[in-house]
Write a protein that holds these residues in place. Structure first.
Motif, mmCIF file in Angstrom:
data_model
loop_
_atom_site.group_PDB
_atom_site.id
_atom_site.type_symbol
_atom_site.label_atom_id
_atom_site.label_comp_id
_atom_site.label_asym_id
_atom_site.label_seq_id
_atom_site.Cartn_x
_atom_site.Cartn_y
_atom_site.Cartn_z
ATOM 1 N N VAL A 58 0.834 -1.206 0.000
ATOM 2 C CA VAL A 58 0.000 0.000 0.000
ATOM 3 C C VAL A 58 0.868 1.255 0.000
ATOM 4 O O VAL A 58 0.603 2.214 -0.730
ATOM 5 C CB VAL A 58 -0.960 -0.023 1.203
ATOM 6 C CG1 VAL A 58 -1.619 1.337 1.424
ATOM 7 C CG2 VAL A 58 -2.036 -1.078 0.984
ATOM 8 N N THR A 59 1.925 1.267 0.794
ATOM 9 C CA THR A 59 2.799 2.458 0.835
ATOM 10 C C THR A 59 3.604 2.596 -0.448
ATOM 11 O O THR A 59 3.857 3.723 -0.897
ATOM 12 C CB THR A 59 3.743 2.419 2.051
ATOM 13 O OG1 THR A 59 4.494 1.213 2.033
ATOM 14 C CG2 THR A 59 2.954 2.519 3.343
ATOM 15 N N GLN A 60 3.970 1.489 -1.076
ATOM 16 C CA GLN A 60 4.742 1.563 -2.327
ATOM 17 C C GLN A 60 3.905 2.137 -3.479
ATOM 18 O O GLN A 60 4.422 2.862 -4.309
ATOM 19 C CB GLN A 60 5.254 0.189 -2.729
ATOM 20 C CG GLN A 60 6.424 -0.286 -1.904
ATOM 21 C CD GLN A 60 7.674 0.529 -2.185
ATOM 22 O OE1 GLN A 60 7.944 0.887 -3.320
ATOM 23 N NE2 GLN A 60 8.411 0.812 -1.136
ATOM 24 N N ILE A 61 2.619 1.805 -3.520
ATOM 25 C CA ILE A 61 1.801 2.321 -4.620
ATOM 26 C C ILE A 61 1.218 3.681 -4.299
ATOM 27 O O ILE A 61 0.554 4.278 -5.138
ATOM 28 C CB ILE A 61 0.702 1.325 -5.014
ATOM 29 C CG1 ILE A 61 -0.295 1.085 -3.894
ATOM 30 C CG2 ILE A 61 1.283 0.035 -5.520
ATOM 31 C CD1 ILE A 61 -1.498 0.258 -4.311
ATOM 32 N N GLY A 62 1.499 4.195 -3.112
ATOM 33 C CA GLY A 62 1.125 5.568 -2.775
ATOM 34 C C GLY A 62 -0.284 5.783 -2.290
ATOM 35 O O GLY A 62 -0.809 6.891 -2.401
ATOM 36 N N LEU A 63 -0.927 4.775 -1.760
ATOM 37 C CA LEU A 63 -2.280 4.954 -1.242
ATOM 38 C C LEU A 63 -2.290 5.591 0.136
ATOM 39 O O LEU A 63 -3.304 6.091 0.591
ATOM 40 C CB LEU A 63 -3.021 3.616 -1.198
ATOM 41 C CG LEU A 63 -3.335 2.992 -2.565
ATOM 42 C CD1 LEU A 63 -4.001 1.651 -2.380
ATOM 43 C CD2 LEU A 63 -4.208 3.926 -3.380
#
Length: 49
Positions: A43-48
């Motif tokens: 989730v943090t890698q895809i920027g959510l």
């Protein structure tokens, strides 16, 4: 124990499919938290967040 009841007990032992009582709770908790961490990283890698 009669032959019928002995056969029933043997069949029940063989027919087990491995439900939740077969696993260690420690392993289940570790795998659950590992999944939470992986999802949080995704989730943090895809920027959510």
């Amino acid at each position: 124990m009669t032959a019928t009841s002995a056969a029933t007990v043997t069949a029940r032992r063989r027919a087990r499919t491995g439900g939740p009582e077969d696993r260690s709770k420690l392993v289940e908790n570790i795998l659950g938290w590992a999944l939470v961490v992986v999802i949080a990283m995704f989730v943090t890698q895809i920027g959510l967040m």
